[in-house]
Structure formats: C-alpha cells, structure tokens
Write a protein that holds these residues in place. Structure first.
Motif, PDB file in Angstrom:
ATOM      1  N   ASP A  44       0.835  -1.211   0.000  1.00 29.16           N
ATOM      2  CA  ASP A  44       0.000   0.000   0.000  1.00 29.16           C
ATOM      3  C   ASP A  44       0.868   1.259   0.000  1.00 29.16           C
ATOM      4  O   ASP A  44       0.543   2.248  -0.661  1.00 29.16           O
ATOM      5  CB  ASP A  44      -0.928   0.031   1.214  1.00 29.16           C
ATOM      6  N   LEU A  45       1.959   1.227   0.756  1.00 30.91           N
ATOM      7  CA  LEU A  45       2.842   2.391   0.827  1.00 30.91           C
ATOM      8  C   LEU A  45       3.567   2.604  -0.499  1.00 30.91           C
ATOM      9  O   LEU A  45       3.753   3.745  -0.941  1.00 30.91           O
ATOM     10  CB  LEU A  45       3.818   2.247   1.987  1.00 30.91           C
ATOM     11  N   LYS A  46       3.939   1.525  -1.152  1.00 30.61           N
ATOM     12  CA  LYS A  46       4.560   1.614  -2.484  1.00 30.61           C
ATOM     13  C   LYS A  46       3.560   2.215  -3.473  1.00 30.61           C
ATOM     14  O   LYS A  46       3.907   3.093  -4.266  1.00 30.61           O
ATOM     15  CB  LYS A  46       5.017   0.237  -2.947  1.00 30.61           C
ATOM     16  N   LEU A  47       2.318   1.759  -3.416  1.00 31.84           N
ATOM     17  CA  LEU A  47       1.271   2.297  -4.278  1.00 31.84           C
ATOM     18  C   LEU A  47       1.089   3.792  -4.022  1.00 31.84           C
ATOM     19  O   LEU A  47       0.926   4.576  -4.961  1.00 31.84           O
ATOM     20  CB  LEU A  47      -0.047   1.546  -4.053  1.00 31.84           C
ATOM     21  N   LEU A  48       1.140   4.194  -2.770  1.00 31.30           N
ATOM     22  CA  LEU A  48       1.006   5.610  -2.428  1.00 31.30           C
ATOM     23  C   LEU A  48       2.134   6.430  -3.052  1.00 31.30           C
ATOM     24  O   LEU A  48       1.908   7.523  -3.580  1.00 31.30           O
ATOM     25  CB  LEU A  48       0.973   5.790  -0.908  1.00 31.30           C
ATOM     26  N   ILE A  49       3.347   5.919  -3.008  1.00 26.29           N
ATOM     27  CA  ILE A  49       4.477   6.612  -3.637  1.00 26.29           C
ATOM     28  C   ILE A  49       4.218   6.744  -5.140  1.00 26.29           C
ATOM     29  O   ILE A  49       4.403   7.828  -5.716  1.00 26.29           O
ATOM     30  CB  ILE A  49       5.801   5.874  -3.348  1.00 26.29           C
ATOM     31  N   ASP A  50       3.766   5.673  -5.783  1.00 20.00           N
ATOM     32  CA  ASP A  50       3.439   5.732  -7.207  1.00 20.00           C
ATOM     33  C   ASP A  50       2.380   6.794  -7.478  1.00 20.00           C
ATOM     34  O   ASP A  50       2.502   7.586  -8.412  1.00 20.00           O
ATOM     35  CB  ASP A  50       2.927   4.372  -7.713  1.00 20.00           C
ATOM     36  N   TYR A  51       1.351   6.792  -6.663  1.00 19.39           N
ATOM     37  CA  TYR A  51       0.251   7.749  -6.816  1.00 19.39           C
ATOM     38  C   TYR A  51       0.762   9.187  -6.733  1.00 19.39           C
ATOM     39  O   TYR A  51       0.465  10.012  -7.595  1.00 19.39           O
ATOM     40  CB  TYR A  51      -0.813   7.472  -5.748  1.00 19.39           C
ATOM     41  N   VAL A  52       1.539   9.481  -5.722  1.00 21.21           N
ATOM     42  CA  VAL A  52       2.034  10.847  -5.537  1.00 21.21           C
ATOM     43  C   VAL A  52       2.877  11.297  -6.730  1.00 21.21           C
ATOM     44  O   VAL A  52       2.749  12.429  -7.199  1.00 21.21           O
ATOM     45  CB  VAL A  52       2.829  10.973  -4.212  1.00 21.21           C
ATOM     46  N   PHE A  53       3.718  10.416  -7.249  1.00 23.07           N
ATOM     47  CA  PHE A  53       4.635  10.816  -8.315  1.00 23.07           C
ATOM     48  C   PHE A  53       4.095  10.622  -9.727  1.00 23.07           C
ATOM     49  O   PHE A  53       4.586  11.262 -10.659  1.00 23.07           O
ATOM     50  CB  PHE A  53       5.973  10.086  -8.161  1.00 23.07           C
TER      51      PHE A  53
END
Length: 108
Positions: free
Chosen positions: A41-50
C-alpha cells in the motif's frame, strides 16, 4: 528491515535523488507507516504521488499556490492523512488498471 530499505530506495528513485541518505528520521517515518499499512500500500502511495495526474497528487508535486512540493517522506507518510491518501491511491490504481481475464492477462 528489508521493507524499510525497499520503500526508501523506491521513494528515492521516484524523487530522483540518487545520493539521498537514509536518516534516523526517515527510517522512523517509514517504520511508523509500515506499522499502520502494508508495504504494498505504501509503495502504491508513492506511485500515486509521483505518477498520478489527479488534483491532489499534482498539488503534492508542487502544483499549488505556493509552488511548494510535498514529496518528502514526512509529507507522503504523515499518519494523520495516511488512510485518506491510501484510499486515493487505491482509487487511482483501480481507475488506471485494465480488467484481467481468468489467467491474469490484461484485457485491452
């Protein structure tokens, strides 16, 4: 922990700062976030932000009235907004994913 290092390196690659250092503060931020959500989920969040073009992600990348970027780990993984951001990231992923057939192949 390998998840800590993985998330740090993943974020560092996205922020495009190869010489950025893992500090005690960054480690604590990552560990706290991992205590609340799984690594994926945290990796997905990083993808989302960038990578997302939605208004919130653009805001975090500096498309705001101050022109300030909020892409540091302390902003991305801030616990008070983490649940909300992960919901946005999952909605973004769902909106950008192609459906799959029974064998896991994307249907185009």
């Amino acid at each position: 922990d390998l998840e800590d290092l993985y998330l740090f390196r993943y974020w560092a690659d996205k922020i495009n700062k190869k010489r950025i250092k893992m500090t005690c503060r960054r480690l604590a931020i990552i560990e706290e976030a991992l205590g609340a959500h799984p690594c994926e989920d945290l990796k997905l969040l990083i993808d989302y932000v960038f990578d997302s073009e939605d208004e919130y992600a653009l805001f975090m990348r500096g498309n705001n009235e101050r022109g300030k970027k909020y892409t540091e780990l302390e902003n991305i993984f801030r616990l008070t907004k983490l649940d909300e951001k992960i919901k946005k990231a999952k909605a973004w992923k769902q909106s950008t994913s192609l459906p799959e057939d029974d064998f896991g192949w994307e249907i185009k």
